[in-house]
Design an enzyme around this catalytic site. Sequence first.
Site, PDB file in Angstrom:
ATOM      1  N   GLY A   1       7.452   1.606   4.862  1.00 15.46           N
ATOM      2  CA  GLY A   1       6.393   2.236   4.854  1.00 15.46           C
ATOM      3  C   GLY A   1       5.222   1.905   3.784  1.00 15.46           C
ATOM      4  O   GLY A   1       4.635   2.644   3.157  1.00 15.46           O
TER       5      GLY A   1
ATOM      6  N   PRO B   1       9.544  -4.385   0.514  1.00 11.00           N
ATOM      7  CA  PRO B   1      10.363  -4.048   1.492  1.00 11.00           C
ATOM      8  C   PRO B   1       9.771  -4.167   2.902  1.00 11.00           C
ATOM      9  O   PRO B   1       8.955  -3.608   2.970  1.00 11.00           O
ATOM     10  CB  PRO B   1      11.232  -2.723   0.775  1.00 11.00           C
ATOM     11  CG  PRO B   1      10.633  -2.721  -0.508  1.00 11.00           C
ATOM     12  CD  PRO B   1       9.318  -3.402  -0.730  1.00 11.00           C
TER      13      PRO B   1
ATOM     14  N   ASP C   1      -3.464  -0.894   8.938  1.00 17.36           N
ATOM     15  CA  ASP C   1      -3.427  -1.119   7.580  1.00 17.36           C
ATOM     16  C   ASP C   1      -3.820  -2.393   7.002  1.00 17.36           C
ATOM     17  O   ASP C   1      -4.157  -2.510   5.727  1.00 17.36           O
ATOM     18  CB  ASP C   1      -2.089  -0.835   6.977  1.00 17.36           C
ATOM     19  CG  ASP C   1      -1.210   0.422   7.323  1.00 17.36           C
ATOM     20  OD1 ASP C   1      -2.000   1.533   7.367  1.00 17.36           O
ATOM     21  OD2 ASP C   1      -0.034   0.363   7.392  1.00 17.36           O
TER      22      ASP C   1
ATOM     23  N   SER D   1       1.714  -6.188   7.173  1.00 16.89           N
ATOM     24  CA  SER D   1       0.020  -5.919   7.308  1.00 16.89           C
ATOM     25  C   SER D   1      -0.382  -6.752   5.828  1.00 16.89           C
ATOM     26  O   SER D   1      -1.821  -7.308   6.129  1.00 16.89           O
ATOM     27  CB  SER D   1      -0.390  -4.554   7.224  1.00 16.89           C
ATOM     28  OG  SER D   1       0.262  -3.900   8.187  1.00 16.89           O
ATOM     29  N   ALA D   2       0.312  -6.559   4.909  1.00 20.05           N
ATOM     30  CA  ALA D   2      -0.091  -7.241   3.608  1.00 20.05           C
ATOM     31  C   ALA D   2      -0.159  -8.632   3.911  1.00 20.05           C
ATOM     32  O   ALA D   2      -1.062  -9.521   3.520  1.00 20.05           O
ATOM     33  CB  ALA D   2       0.751  -6.806   2.544  1.00 20.05           C
TER      34      ALA D   2
ATOM     35  N   LYS E   1       0.756  -1.109  -0.008  1.00 20.47           N
ATOM     36  CA  LYS E   1      -0.008  -0.050  -0.061  1.00 20.47           C
ATOM     37  C   LYS E   1       0.922   1.078   0.157  1.00 20.47           C
ATOM     38  O   LYS E   1       2.196   1.196   0.725  1.00 20.47           O
ATOM     39  CB  LYS E   1      -1.114   0.057   1.096  1.00 20.47           C
ATOM     40  CG  LYS E   1      -0.387   0.353   2.539  1.00 20.47           C
ATOM     41  CD  LYS E   1      -0.151   1.696   2.950  1.00 20.47           C
ATOM     42  CE  LYS E   1       0.907   1.987   4.104  1.00 20.47           C
ATOM     43  NZ  LYS E   1       1.372   2.942   4.384  1.00 20.47           N
TER      44      LYS E   1
ATOM     45  N   ALA F   1       9.673  -3.209   6.812  1.00 20.13           N
ATOM     46  CA  ALA F   1       9.705  -1.982   7.370  1.00 20.13           C
ATOM     47  C   ALA F   1       9.922  -0.553   6.646  1.00 20.13           C
ATOM     48  O   ALA F   1      10.761   0.188   7.071  1.00 20.13           O
ATOM     49  CB  ALA F   1      10.596  -1.862   8.710  1.00 20.13           C
TER      50      ALA F   1
HETATM   51  O1  C5P Z   1      -1.773  -0.464  13.530  1.00 19.76           O
HETATM   52  P1  C5P Z   1      -0.405  -0.774  13.612  1.00 19.76           P
HETATM   53  O2  C5P Z   1      -0.146  -1.996  14.585  1.00 19.76           O
HETATM   54  O3  C5P Z   1       0.081  -1.230  12.536  1.00 19.76           O
HETATM   55  O4  C5P Z   1       0.674   0.277  14.122  1.00 19.76           O
HETATM   56  C1  C5P Z   1       2.008   0.081  14.551  1.00 19.76           C
HETATM   57  C2  C5P Z   1       2.403   1.230  15.329  1.00 19.76           C
HETATM   58  O5  C5P Z   1       2.340   2.639  14.742  1.00 19.76           O
HETATM   59  C3  C5P Z   1       1.360   1.691  16.556  1.00 19.76           C
HETATM   60  O6  C5P Z   1       1.655   0.891  17.553  1.00 19.76           O
HETATM   61  C4  C5P Z   1       1.635   3.276  17.024  1.00 19.76           C
HETATM   62  O7  C5P Z   1       2.769   3.365  17.531  1.00 19.76           O
HETATM   63  C5  C5P Z   1       1.760   3.605  15.443  1.00 19.76           C
HETATM   64  N1  C5P Z   1       0.522   4.304  14.933  1.00 19.76           N
HETATM   65  C6  C5P Z   1      -0.065   5.387  15.288  1.00 19.76           C
HETATM   66  N2  C5P Z   1      -1.063   5.736  14.585  1.00 19.76           N
HETATM   67  C7  C5P Z   1      -1.547   5.165  13.689  1.00 19.76           C
HETATM   68  C8  C5P Z   1      -1.256   4.124  13.263  1.00 19.76           C
HETATM   69  C9  C5P Z   1      -0.162   3.613  13.613  1.00 19.76           C
HETATM   70  O8  C5P Z   1       0.521   6.137  16.127  1.00 19.76           O
HETATM   71  N3  C5P Z   1      -2.844   5.669  13.144  1.00 19.76           N
END
Ligand code: C5P
Length: 331
Positions: free
Chosen positions: A111, A107, A149, A116-117, A22, A109
């Site tokens: 971005g 790749p 995501d 998540s994919a 994404k 970590a």
């Molecule tokens: O949701 P996910 O586990 O992928 O998020 C990873 C980390 O990214 C979270 O623990 C948080 O620190 C940060 N995050 C955030 N706000 C979001 C999405 C992610 O602060 N909307």
Amino acid sequence: MTQSGALPANRPGAVRVRVPAKINLRLSVGAPRPDGFHPLDTVYQAISLYDEISIEHADRLRLTLDGVGADILPTDGTNLAVRAAALLADRLGVAPNVAVHLHKRIPLAGGLAGGSADAAAVLVGCDALWGGGHDPAELAVLAADLGSDVPFLVIGGTAHGTGRGELVEPVPAVGPWHWVVAAADGGLSTPRVYRQLDALRATGAAPPPTLPALPDDDAAGPARDLAMPSLVPDRLLAALRSDDPAELAATLANDLQPASIALRPALRRTLDAGLAAGALAAMVSGSGPSCLCLAADAADAARIAAELTERGVCSAAHVAVGPVAGATVLT
Ligand code: C5P
């Protein structure tokens, strides 16, 4: 689920699932919520840079990997792909006995939501294998428990994301848009990039949020998030319905970019090199460190990718188109 609530018979054999990376065409980040997450208003797009996942019945849940980052990724219960299989099995009341193999190209970590994919792919693949019968919208609700995501990667295409990113609504988009994804050596930690943005904003070194602060009313939950007015500019929505990449380029924006660059100043060189090579726009992808260049057409994308590689401003340059479908069962 089926109307009766009973599971159809297990699908025999194995399934193969393809899942895209994404990107965020626009990413507005608010001040942190009480739970530590940041409210987002974003437009996601799925692009044709894929991981491929095979899943087959087994005596127990196990995960193997090959490809990008296979030597450093965990294969135990801390891997989001394993958690996805366990979560769906629990929901369906079946044993989570599958062998999952991830062939990774997205790749790490970077971005681009590669982890998540893979989780989205396992949800979709296991649902097919176990005869769960969920549609993508139902799987997207389950996916929100795995990460912000993951729901989008079940749905794919182009979508508006709100909440912490987990509430997704499809957005009409034409395309194809031609992207160059410039990968970097070594990832960036997403939580660290968000914290860096908060720190930059606290000192005035990054612009304050354009997202209004949320009312402190947790009881309202997702309904409250959906009620928030969209920050997506009409110009972006119109650009997505046009075939004019220059219009789309003019509306791309990422609030996290200053934070990613502060943590990885070399990204500035990658972005500058993309623009010098003729990209219509260049920006950091999500929390980085991958960088995105929007090209006028496929030939330009190939040329920009070659130039970025030649200049040594990225570890690899991939060409990709968007939008593409979310996690899809191939066989
Ligand atoms: O949701 P996910 O586990 O992928 O998020 C990873 C980390 O990214 C979270 O623990 C948080 O620190 C940060 N995050 C955030 N706000 C979001 C999405 C992610 O602060 N909307």
